[in-house]
Design a protein around this motif. Structure first.
Motif, PDB file in Angstrom:
ATOM      1  N   ASN A 136     -14.647  53.908  17.057  1.00  0.00           N
ATOM      2  CA  ASN A 136     -16.028  53.686  16.643  1.00  0.00           C
ATOM      3  C   ASN A 136     -16.111  52.751  15.437  1.00  0.00           C
ATOM      4  O   ASN A 136     -15.221  52.728  14.587  1.00  0.00           O
ATOM      5  CB  ASN A 136     -16.715  55.013  16.312  1.00  0.00           C
ATOM      6  CG  ASN A 136     -17.080  55.787  17.551  1.00  0.00           C
ATOM      7  OD1 ASN A 136     -17.535  55.222  18.541  1.00  0.00           O
ATOM      8  ND2 ASN A 136     -16.874  57.099  17.521  1.00  0.00           N
ATOM      9  N   TYR A 193     -22.662  44.020  24.177  1.00  0.00           N
ATOM     10  CA  TYR A 193     -24.044  44.181  24.623  1.00  0.00           C
ATOM     11  C   TYR A 193     -24.309  43.369  25.892  1.00  0.00           C
ATOM     12  O   TYR A 193     -24.902  43.877  26.855  1.00  0.00           O
ATOM     13  CB  TYR A 193     -25.018  43.744  23.524  1.00  0.00           C
ATOM     14  CG  TYR A 193     -26.450  43.641  24.008  1.00  0.00           C
ATOM     15  CD1 TYR A 193     -27.157  44.774  24.400  1.00  0.00           C
ATOM     16  CD2 TYR A 193     -27.082  42.400  24.108  1.00  0.00           C
ATOM     17  CE1 TYR A 193     -28.458  44.682  24.869  1.00  0.00           C
ATOM     18  CE2 TYR A 193     -28.381  42.298  24.575  1.00  0.00           C
ATOM     19  CZ  TYR A 193     -29.065  43.445  24.951  1.00  0.00           C
ATOM     20  OH  TYR A 193     -30.349  43.341  25.426  1.00  0.00           O
ATOM     21  N   GLU A 234     -28.598  56.731  18.381  1.00  0.00           N
ATOM     22  CA  GLU A 234     -28.526  58.160  18.640  1.00  0.00           C
ATOM     23  C   GLU A 234     -27.897  58.888  17.460  1.00  0.00           C
ATOM     24  O   GLU A 234     -27.232  58.285  16.618  1.00  0.00           O
ATOM     25  CB  GLU A 234     -27.690  58.422  19.896  1.00  0.00           C
ATOM     26  CG  GLU A 234     -28.281  57.861  21.170  1.00  0.00           C
ATOM     27  CD  GLU A 234     -27.434  58.135  22.391  1.00  0.00           C
ATOM     28  OE1 GLU A 234     -27.978  58.127  23.505  1.00  0.00           O
ATOM     29  OE2 GLU A 234     -26.212  58.373  22.227  1.00  0.00           O
ATOM     30  N   LEU A 250     -15.828  48.624  27.851  1.00  0.00           N
ATOM     31  CA  LEU A 250     -16.418  49.913  27.482  1.00  0.00           C
ATOM     32  C   LEU A 250     -16.216  50.925  28.616  1.00  0.00           C
ATOM     33  O   LEU A 250     -16.623  50.691  29.749  1.00  0.00           O
ATOM     34  CB  LEU A 250     -17.911  49.752  27.211  1.00  0.00           C
ATOM     35  CG  LEU A 250     -18.298  49.051  25.904  1.00  0.00           C
ATOM     36  CD1 LEU A 250     -19.797  48.762  25.894  1.00  0.00           C
ATOM     37  CD2 LEU A 250     -17.910  49.890  24.698  1.00  0.00           C
ATOM     38  N   ASP A 290     -27.161  47.677  27.360  1.00  0.00           N
ATOM     39  CA  ASP A 290     -27.503  49.082  27.102  1.00  0.00           C
ATOM     40  C   ASP A 290     -26.963  49.498  25.735  1.00  0.00           C
ATOM     41  O   ASP A 290     -25.790  49.867  25.601  1.00  0.00           O
ATOM     42  CB  ASP A 290     -26.931  49.971  28.208  1.00  0.00           C
ATOM     43  CG  ASP A 290     -27.410  51.423  28.107  1.00  0.00           C
ATOM     44  OD1 ASP A 290     -28.172  51.737  27.176  1.00  0.00           O
ATOM     45  OD2 ASP A 290     -27.004  52.229  28.967  1.00  0.00           O
ATOM     46  N   VAL A 291     -27.817  49.403  24.709  1.00  0.00           N
ATOM     47  CA  VAL A 291     -27.468  49.889  23.378  1.00  0.00           C
ATOM     48  C   VAL A 291     -28.517  50.912  22.957  1.00  0.00           C
ATOM     49  O   VAL A 291     -29.697  50.772  23.282  1.00  0.00           O
ATOM     50  CB  VAL A 291     -27.386  48.753  22.335  1.00  0.00           C
ATOM     51  CG1 VAL A 291     -26.161  47.888  22.557  1.00  0.00           C
ATOM     52  CG2 VAL A 291     -28.644  47.924  22.307  1.00  0.00           C
ATOM     53  N   ARG A 292     -28.078  51.931  22.244  1.00  0.00           N
ATOM     54  CA  ARG A 292     -28.984  53.011  21.877  1.00  0.00           C
ATOM     55  C   ARG A 292     -28.688  53.480  20.453  1.00  0.00           C
ATOM     56  O   ARG A 292     -27.541  53.460  20.002  1.00  0.00           O
ATOM     57  CB  ARG A 292     -28.822  54.206  22.826  1.00  0.00           C
ATOM     58  CG  ARG A 292     -28.895  53.841  24.307  1.00  0.00           C
ATOM     59  CD  ARG A 292     -28.626  55.049  25.189  1.00  0.00           C
ATOM     60  NE  ARG A 292     -28.278  54.659  26.548  1.00  0.00           N
ATOM     61  CZ  ARG A 292     -27.957  55.501  27.513  1.00  0.00           C
ATOM     62  NH1 ARG A 292     -27.950  56.815  27.265  1.00  0.00           N
ATOM     63  NH2 ARG A 292     -27.634  55.059  28.721  1.00  0.00           N
ATOM     64  N   PHE A 324     -24.972  52.801  19.298  1.00  0.00           N
ATOM     65  CA  PHE A 324     -23.978  52.935  20.357  1.00  0.00           C
ATOM     66  C   PHE A 324     -24.171  51.863  21.429  1.00  0.00           C
ATOM     67  O   PHE A 324     -25.291  51.613  21.873  1.00  0.00           O
ATOM     68  CB  PHE A 324     -24.082  54.297  21.037  1.00  0.00           C
ATOM     69  CG  PHE A 324     -23.568  55.444  20.227  1.00  0.00           C
ATOM     70  CD1 PHE A 324     -22.247  55.856  20.339  1.00  0.00           C
ATOM     71  CD2 PHE A 324     -24.407  56.131  19.358  1.00  0.00           C
ATOM     72  CE1 PHE A 324     -21.769  56.930  19.607  1.00  0.00           C
ATOM     73  CE2 PHE A 324     -23.941  57.206  18.619  1.00  0.00           C
ATOM     74  CZ  PHE A 324     -22.615  57.604  18.743  1.00  0.00           C
ATOM     75  N   HIS A 368     -16.775  54.365  27.670  1.00  0.00           N
ATOM     76  CA  HIS A 368     -17.681  55.417  27.213  1.00  0.00           C
ATOM     77  C   HIS A 368     -18.455  54.867  26.014  1.00  0.00           C
ATOM     78  O   HIS A 368     -18.103  53.811  25.475  1.00  0.00           O
ATOM     79  CB  HIS A 368     -16.897  56.691  26.847  1.00  0.00           C
ATOM     80  CG  HIS A 368     -15.869  56.485  25.769  1.00  0.00           C
ATOM     81  ND1 HIS A 368     -16.184  56.408  24.431  1.00  0.00           N
ATOM     82  CD2 HIS A 368     -14.519  56.345  25.845  1.00  0.00           C
ATOM     83  CE1 HIS A 368     -15.089  56.230  23.722  1.00  0.00           C
ATOM     84  NE2 HIS A 368     -14.056  56.188  24.558  1.00  0.00           N
ATOM     85  N   PRO A 369     -19.526  55.516  25.584  1.00  0.00           N
ATOM     86  CA  PRO A 369     -20.317  55.003  24.461  1.00  0.00           C
ATOM     87  C   PRO A 369     -19.470  54.820  23.199  1.00  0.00           C
ATOM     88  O   PRO A 369     -18.603  55.643  22.895  1.00  0.00           O
ATOM     89  CB  PRO A 369     -21.393  56.077  24.262  1.00  0.00           C
ATOM     90  CG  PRO A 369     -21.508  56.738  25.597  1.00  0.00           C
ATOM     91  CD  PRO A 369     -20.123  56.737  26.167  1.00  0.00           C
ATOM     92  N   ARG A 424     -25.108  61.257  15.896  1.00  0.00           N
ATOM     93  CA  ARG A 424     -23.708  61.574  16.164  1.00  0.00           C
ATOM     94  C   ARG A 424     -23.252  62.622  15.166  1.00  0.00           C
ATOM     95  O   ARG A 424     -23.781  62.723  14.044  1.00  0.00           O
ATOM     96  CB  ARG A 424     -22.828  60.330  16.044  1.00  0.00           C
ATOM     97  CG  ARG A 424     -22.758  59.789  14.621  1.00  0.00           C
ATOM     98  CD  ARG A 424     -21.971  58.505  14.491  1.00  0.00           C
ATOM     99  NE  ARG A 424     -20.572  58.609  14.835  1.00  0.00           N
ATOM    100  CZ  ARG A 424     -19.602  57.891  14.239  1.00  0.00           C
ATOM    101  NH1 ARG A 424     -19.896  57.043  13.247  1.00  0.00           N
ATOM    102  NH2 ARG A 424     -18.355  58.013  14.621  1.00  0.00           N
ATOM    103  N   TYR A 464     -23.443  51.361  25.272  1.00  0.00           N
ATOM    104  CA  TYR A 464     -23.133  52.144  26.462  1.00  0.00           C
ATOM    105  C   TYR A 464     -22.572  51.279  27.586  1.00  0.00           C
ATOM    106  O   TYR A 464     -21.800  51.743  28.411  1.00  0.00           O
ATOM    107  CB  TYR A 464     -24.394  52.855  26.955  1.00  0.00           C
ATOM    108  CG  TYR A 464     -24.618  54.214  26.347  1.00  0.00           C
ATOM    109  CD1 TYR A 464     -24.418  55.371  27.091  1.00  0.00           C
ATOM    110  CD2 TYR A 464     -25.035  54.343  25.031  1.00  0.00           C
ATOM    111  CE1 TYR A 464     -24.631  56.633  26.539  1.00  0.00           C
ATOM    112  CE2 TYR A 464     -25.251  55.595  24.470  1.00  0.00           C
ATOM    113  CZ  TYR A 464     -25.042  56.726  25.223  1.00  0.00           C
ATOM    114  OH  TYR A 464     -25.239  57.970  24.666  1.00  0.00           O
TER     115      TYR A 464
END
Length: 348
Positions: free
Chosen positions: A128, A51, A23, A61, A19-21, A13, A63-64, A25, A15
């Protein structure tokens, strides 16, 4: 009414800026959908921009969002009437046009104003992308293949972009071609131009590493425009090339295209780096040059799958590194470093 199913999987994701993560889903799909287990996918410039800046052009962006739109996988589940079956390898076309607007009905789906392009923040909620253990696709997005590795077929989307640019240019048979910008798209344009009958292909770039790759991908000659005199022979007699592909987006490069193009020649603008530039309108007008844009692709995705499958284009010289999804940030940083990377892939 189709029964809804759910599967939990990890995904990459974005964000916001830096900020990439990775996670978990929860992915929903119905009996009419195709569920694809992702093998691998390539990092594109838009992924890098999400990114680095939290946006790609005008797509911001909010939202994620799962990033990535150059990916392939194996079918996990498919409807019995879809023509696909579990275990089948597929390249997934990230384009999801509406197919009922004026542009779609004219066969110009790449210009669809409501295009749902995977891994894009153009609309809210965002669409997505494919850097996920599983994705949901329609049968029109899936293209089966079997003869090459996933890391080869993961080049289907950028190869489709390159083939579309070649189609926009018109016939290249017997033509002298210049490609400015020897990144992944530029190099794939060279390979597509060679496959389309170009007589001579020359590559221009400021990076020695990129020029070496250009030679591997089909260029007959290379030059660095920053080296004094390197471009002179291509600018005499009102320009040398029948067709010039500008794939860097650099303002200076865009300005230079007219000098390289012969009278009645064609310039295809593919690079997106600059929103606006100073352009030599008068020389372009006097030489009756056609200047045309090339954006994404239409039915060229199927052609790209075919050309990669039969070996007409070998993209592997462009593959610089492979990373696990847990290393998505490291992979994005590496992909952004053009001194050492061309195409970086995420392998699931």
């Amino acid at each position: 009414m189709s029964i809804q199913h759910k599967i939990t999987c990890k995904a990459c994701f974005a964000y916001g800026e830096k900020d990439v993560r990775v996670e978990q889903r929860e992915l929903e799909y119905s009996d009419s959908d195709i569920l694809v287990k992702v093998d691998c996918g390539g990092i594109c410039g838009s992924d890098i921009h999400y990114y680095q800046h939290g946006r790609a052009g005008m797509s911001v962006l909010k939202h994620p969002m799962v990033v990535g739109h150059e990916f392939v996988g194996v079918i996990e589940k498919a409807p019995a009437d879809s023509g696909f079956h579990a275990g089948q390898r597929v390249a997934v076309n990230p384009s999801q046009p509406c197919n009922h607007c004026a542009f779609c009905l004219e066969g110009k789906q790449n210009l669809c104003k409501t295009m749902r392009f995977m891994g894009s923040a153009q609309f809210n909620p965002h669409i997505n992308g494919g850097f996920s253990e599983y994705v949901v696709a329609t049968k029109t997005q899936c293209f089966a293949y079997s003869k090459v590795s996933p890391k080869v077929m993961a080049f289907a989307e950028p190869t489709a972009v390159a083939i579309h640019a070649v189609n926009v240019a018109g016939t290249l048979v017997g033509k002298k071609v210049l490609v400015i910008g020897a990144g992944p798209i530029g190099c794939l344009i060279m390979a597509a131009a060679r496959s389309s009958g170009a007589a001579e292909i020359v590559a221009s770039d400021v990076s020695a590493r990129c020029l070496e790759l250009a030679a591997e991908m089909g260029a007959n000659a290379i030059f660095n425009p920053m080296e004094k005199g390197s471009a002179d022979r291509y600018q005499v007699n009102s320009g040398y090339f029948d067709v010039v592909f500008e794939a860097s987006g650099s303002p200076a490069a865009i300005q230079s295209t007219v000098a390289f193009t012969r009278p009645s020649g064609t310039i295809v603008q593919v690079g997106m780096g600059a929103a606006s530039v100073e352009y030599p309108v008068m020389p372009m007008l006097v030489k009756e040059i056609t200047w045309v844009g090339s954006f994404r692709f239409i039915n060229e995705f199927a052609t790209a799958v075919s050309w990669l499958e039969d070996g007409r284009i070998n993209p592997l010289p462009l593959l610089s590194a492979e990373y696990a999804p847990e290393s998505i940030e490291e992979a994005l940083i590496a992909a952004a470093d053009k001194t050492r990377s061309s195409k970086v892939q995420i392998t699931f």
